[in-house]
Design an enzyme around this catalytic site. Structure first.
Site, PDB file in Angstrom:
ATOM      1  N   TRP A  40       0.814  -1.223   0.000  1.00  0.00           N
ATOM      2  CA  TRP A  40       0.000   0.000   0.000  1.00  0.00           C
ATOM      3  C   TRP A  40       0.849   1.277   0.000  1.00  0.00           C
ATOM      4  CZ3 TRP A  40      -4.474  -1.087   4.073  1.00  0.00           C
ATOM      5  CH2 TRP A  40      -5.222  -2.191   3.624  1.00  0.00           C
ATOM      6  N   HIS A  72      12.830  -2.289  -0.417  1.00  0.00           N
ATOM      7  CA  HIS A  72      12.072  -1.748  -1.542  1.00  0.00           C
ATOM      8  C   HIS A  72      12.888  -0.631  -2.196  1.00  0.00           C
ATOM      9  CE1 HIS A  72       9.033   0.246  -3.918  1.00  0.00           C
ATOM     10  NE2 HIS A  72       8.364  -0.890  -3.874  1.00  0.00           N
ATOM     11  N   GLY A  95       5.291   2.065 -10.603  1.00  0.00           N
ATOM     12  CA  GLY A  95       4.422   3.235 -10.590  1.00  0.00           C
ATOM     13  C   GLY A  95       4.474   4.048 -11.872  1.00  0.00           C
ATOM     14  N   GLY A 127       1.689  -2.641  -6.263  1.00  0.00           N
ATOM     15  CA  GLY A 127       1.575  -1.326  -5.632  1.00  0.00           C
ATOM     16  C   GLY A 127       0.220  -0.701  -5.929  1.00  0.00           C
ATOM     17  N   GLY A 128       0.187   0.172  -6.934  1.00  0.00           N
ATOM     18  CA  GLY A 128      -1.016   0.941  -7.252  1.00  0.00           C
ATOM     19  C   GLY A 128      -2.290   0.117  -7.334  1.00  0.00           C
TER      20      GLY A 128
END
Ligand code: PGA
Length: 251
Positions: A10, A96, A174, A235-236
């Site tokens: 998140w 990360h 991203g 992710g997104g």
């Protein structure tokens, strides 16, 4: 046989109430996902306690996004592995690229963090991946190999059984740009080979290697069809329960 896993990251998104709602939706929809596919959500520190309440008794694992490289003490603003365990975490993401790029996370620190996490009983999702200039210079295999060697080679095959590797090409995170399945597969196969060289074929065959970087419902199926891709770090698309579950259903 290695586990297939779809993990949501998140990042620094959602307020606590929004995160609780998202976790509830993921839990509810997780029933549709075949039992052989592991589900994990990695949430901000502030969300861990309330989200662990939501996920209690469910099949969805709970991860932090980082942990301190020290056990405890005068380290203002840091969160220790014991705190994470006591708050209800089962895993932590480490290394990360956003931590490496913006917060000075070095391989050396990652060794310390991984050791602390494993000793505390947390599973580790260890991220590796090259940036755009490294890829353009043709150094992607070298960069990823060194990241694996610098961190994982400090551990035993038994430790490795509690570590999930995530390959995340920085240029795909991203950005909407996904690595092609061929680009992802050849790095995943390389990671497995490097691991086999140190820990043996069995350990390499058993390690779960996730792909991350603009993975979404539209491309997950093709990526997950590759023999060395064992799931995704999302992710997104993990910020929408429907998309996240759709990705998990892409196996
Ligand atoms: P993304 O992020 O899916 O938004 O590209 C992946 C990640 O950084 O874990």
């Amino acid at each position: 046989m290695r586990k297939k896993i779809v993990a949501g990251n998140w990042k620094m998104n959602t307020t606590v109430p929004e995160g609780v709602e998202l976790a509830k939706a993921v839990k509810e929809k997780s029933a549709a996902v075949p039992a052989g596919i592991g589900l994990i959500v990695a949430v901000p520190f502030t969300h861990i306690v309330p989200v662990s309440e939501v996920l209690k008794g469910s099949r969805v694992g709970l991860s932090a996004e980082n942990c301190a490289d020290k056990e405890k003490g005068a380290y203002t603003g840091e969160v220790s592995v014991d705190m994470l365990v006591s708050a209800g975490c089962n895993y932590t993401i480490l290394g990360h690229s956003e931590r490496r790029q913006y917060y000075g996370e070095t391989d050396e620190k990652l060794v310390a963090k991984t050791r602390l996490a494993l000793d505390a009983g947390l599973g580790v999702i260890l991220c590796v991946g090259e940036n755009l200039s490294q890829r353009e210079a043709g150094n992607h295999f070298k960069v990823v190999t060194e990241q694996i060697e610098n961190v994982l080679f400090n551990f035993t095959a038994e430790d490795l059984s509690k570590i999930i590797v995530a390959y995340e090409p920085v240029w795909a995170i991203g950005t909407g740009k996904t690595a092609t399945s061929d680009q992802a597969e050849e790095i995943h196969a390389c990671i497995r080979k490097v691991i086999a060289g140190k820990f043996g074929e069995k350990a390499a065959d058993d390690v779960t290697i996730l792909y991350g970087g603009s993975c979404k419902p539209a491309n997950a199926k093709e990526l997950f069809a590759c023999p060395d891709i064992d799931g995704g770090l999302i992710g997104g698309a993990a910020l929408k329960a429907d998309d996240f579950i759709q990705i998990a259903l892409s196996y």
